[in-house]
Design a protein around this motif. Structure first.
Motif, PDB file in Angstrom:
ATOM      1  N   VAL A 109      -5.396  69.318 -37.020  1.00  0.00           N
ATOM      2  CA  VAL A 109      -6.292  70.472 -37.008  1.00  0.00           C
ATOM      3  C   VAL A 109      -7.653  70.047 -36.463  1.00  0.00           C
ATOM      4  O   VAL A 109      -7.958  68.864 -36.389  1.00  0.00           O
ATOM      5  CB  VAL A 109      -6.466  71.089 -38.412  1.00  0.00           C
ATOM      6  N   GLY A 137      -5.869  83.310 -43.487  1.00  0.00           N
ATOM      7  CA  GLY A 137      -4.746  82.909 -44.327  1.00  0.00           C
ATOM      8  C   GLY A 137      -4.440  83.850 -45.479  1.00  0.00           C
ATOM      9  O   GLY A 137      -3.315  83.909 -45.948  1.00  0.00           O
ATOM     10  N   ALA A 186      10.935  80.185 -32.647  1.00  0.00           N
ATOM     11  CA  ALA A 186      10.434  78.863 -32.282  1.00  0.00           C
ATOM     12  C   ALA A 186      10.615  78.561 -30.796  1.00  0.00           C
ATOM     13  O   ALA A 186       9.710  78.002 -30.156  1.00  0.00           O
ATOM     14  CB  ALA A 186      11.109  77.793 -33.132  1.00  0.00           C
ATOM     15  N   HIS A 198      -0.388  70.274 -32.755  1.00  0.00           N
ATOM     16  CA  HIS A 198       0.663  69.620 -33.547  1.00  0.00           C
ATOM     17  C   HIS A 198       0.565  70.158 -34.971  1.00  0.00           C
ATOM     18  O   HIS A 198      -0.535  70.398 -35.471  1.00  0.00           O
ATOM     19  CB  HIS A 198       0.449  68.102 -33.535  1.00  0.00           C
ATOM     20  N   PRO A 199       1.699  70.361 -35.658  1.00  0.00           N
ATOM     21  CA  PRO A 199       1.652  70.916 -37.015  1.00  0.00           C
ATOM     22  C   PRO A 199       0.838  70.090 -38.010  1.00  0.00           C
ATOM     23  O   PRO A 199       0.412  70.594 -39.035  1.00  0.00           O
ATOM     24  CB  PRO A 199       3.125  70.965 -37.438  1.00  0.00           C
ATOM     25  N   LYS A 200       0.589  68.817 -37.716  1.00  0.00           N
ATOM     26  CA  LYS A 200      -0.161  67.971 -38.653  1.00  0.00           C
ATOM     27  C   LYS A 200      -1.541  67.610 -38.117  1.00  0.00           C
ATOM     28  O   LYS A 200      -2.158  66.653 -38.585  1.00  0.00           O
ATOM     29  CB  LYS A 200       0.638  66.715 -38.961  1.00  0.00           C
ATOM     30  N   LYS A 240       7.760  89.263 -34.260  1.00  0.00           N
ATOM     31  CA  LYS A 240       7.479  87.866 -34.553  1.00  0.00           C
ATOM     32  C   LYS A 240       8.291  86.991 -33.598  1.00  0.00           C
ATOM     33  O   LYS A 240       9.500  87.158 -33.468  1.00  0.00           O
ATOM     34  CB  LYS A 240       7.843  87.557 -36.008  1.00  0.00           C
ATOM     35  N   ARG A 242       7.423  77.830 -28.106  1.00  0.00           N
ATOM     36  CA  ARG A 242       7.298  76.596 -27.321  1.00  0.00           C
ATOM     37  C   ARG A 242       7.315  76.896 -25.821  1.00  0.00           C
ATOM     38  O   ARG A 242       6.543  76.334 -25.057  1.00  0.00           O
ATOM     39  CB  ARG A 242       8.393  75.603 -27.660  1.00  0.00           C
ATOM     40  N   ALA A 268      -5.061  74.923 -35.776  1.00  0.00           N
ATOM     41  CA  ALA A 268      -4.055  74.001 -35.262  1.00  0.00           C
ATOM     42  C   ALA A 268      -4.553  73.372 -33.967  1.00  0.00           C
ATOM     43  O   ALA A 268      -5.215  74.012 -33.159  1.00  0.00           O
ATOM     44  CB  ALA A 268      -2.741  74.739 -35.012  1.00  0.00           C
ATOM     45  N   ILE A 272       5.760  75.847 -33.390  1.00  0.00           N
ATOM     46  CA  ILE A 272       5.199  76.713 -34.418  1.00  0.00           C
ATOM     47  C   ILE A 272       4.467  75.837 -35.425  1.00  0.00           C
ATOM     48  O   ILE A 272       4.963  74.800 -35.846  1.00  0.00           O
ATOM     49  CB  ILE A 272       6.299  77.544 -35.104  1.00  0.00           C
ATOM     50  N   GLY A 273       3.282  76.260 -35.805  1.00  0.00           N
ATOM     51  CA  GLY A 273       2.450  75.484 -36.718  1.00  0.00           C
ATOM     52  C   GLY A 273       1.465  74.597 -35.977  1.00  0.00           C
ATOM     53  O   GLY A 273       0.549  74.050 -36.574  1.00  0.00           O
ATOM     54  N   GLY A 274       1.633  74.473 -34.668  1.00  0.00           N
ATOM     55  CA  GLY A 274       0.745  73.646 -33.880  1.00  0.00           C
ATOM     56  C   GLY A 274       0.073  74.383 -32.737  1.00  0.00           C
ATOM     57  O   GLY A 274      -0.614  73.776 -31.925  1.00  0.00           O
TER      58      GLY A 274
END
Length: 84
Positions: free
Chosen positions: A73, A7, A29, A69-71, A26, A33, A66, A40-42
């Motif tokens: 970990v 990070g 999104a 899912h983005p939420k 880069k 997928r 990740a 992205i983020g997951g």
């Protein structure tokens, strides 16, 4: 190509491009997928055919990644993330 960076570090796209002798950019999104099945983020750091891992991650005994899912970990060690 999946690049996993600590990070506190920034991915050096020019350096990696020269390492793999191919253009690197880069992903947007939709591409992420389509290629991984995750948003992205997951994107989980496992199961990708081509992965570059930041060596600084090996300074930690535990990392959090990740989990699809983005939420969400999960906890692992850097060695568990890398297939040797």
């Amino acid at each position: 190509m999946l690049v996993i960076a600590s990070g506190v570090n920034r991915v050096n796209e020019k350096l990696i491009s020269s390492m793999i002798q191919d253009e690197l950019g880069k992903a947007d999104a939709d591409f992420v997928r389509e290629q991984t099945g995750f948003v992205i983020g997951g994107v989980a750091p496992l199961g990708h055919p081509q992965t570059i891992v930041d060596e600084d991650l090996f300074l930690f005994s535990t990392i959090w990644a990740a989990a699809g899912h983005p939420k969400a970990v999960f906890e692992l060690t850097p060695d568990e993330m890398v297939f040797k």
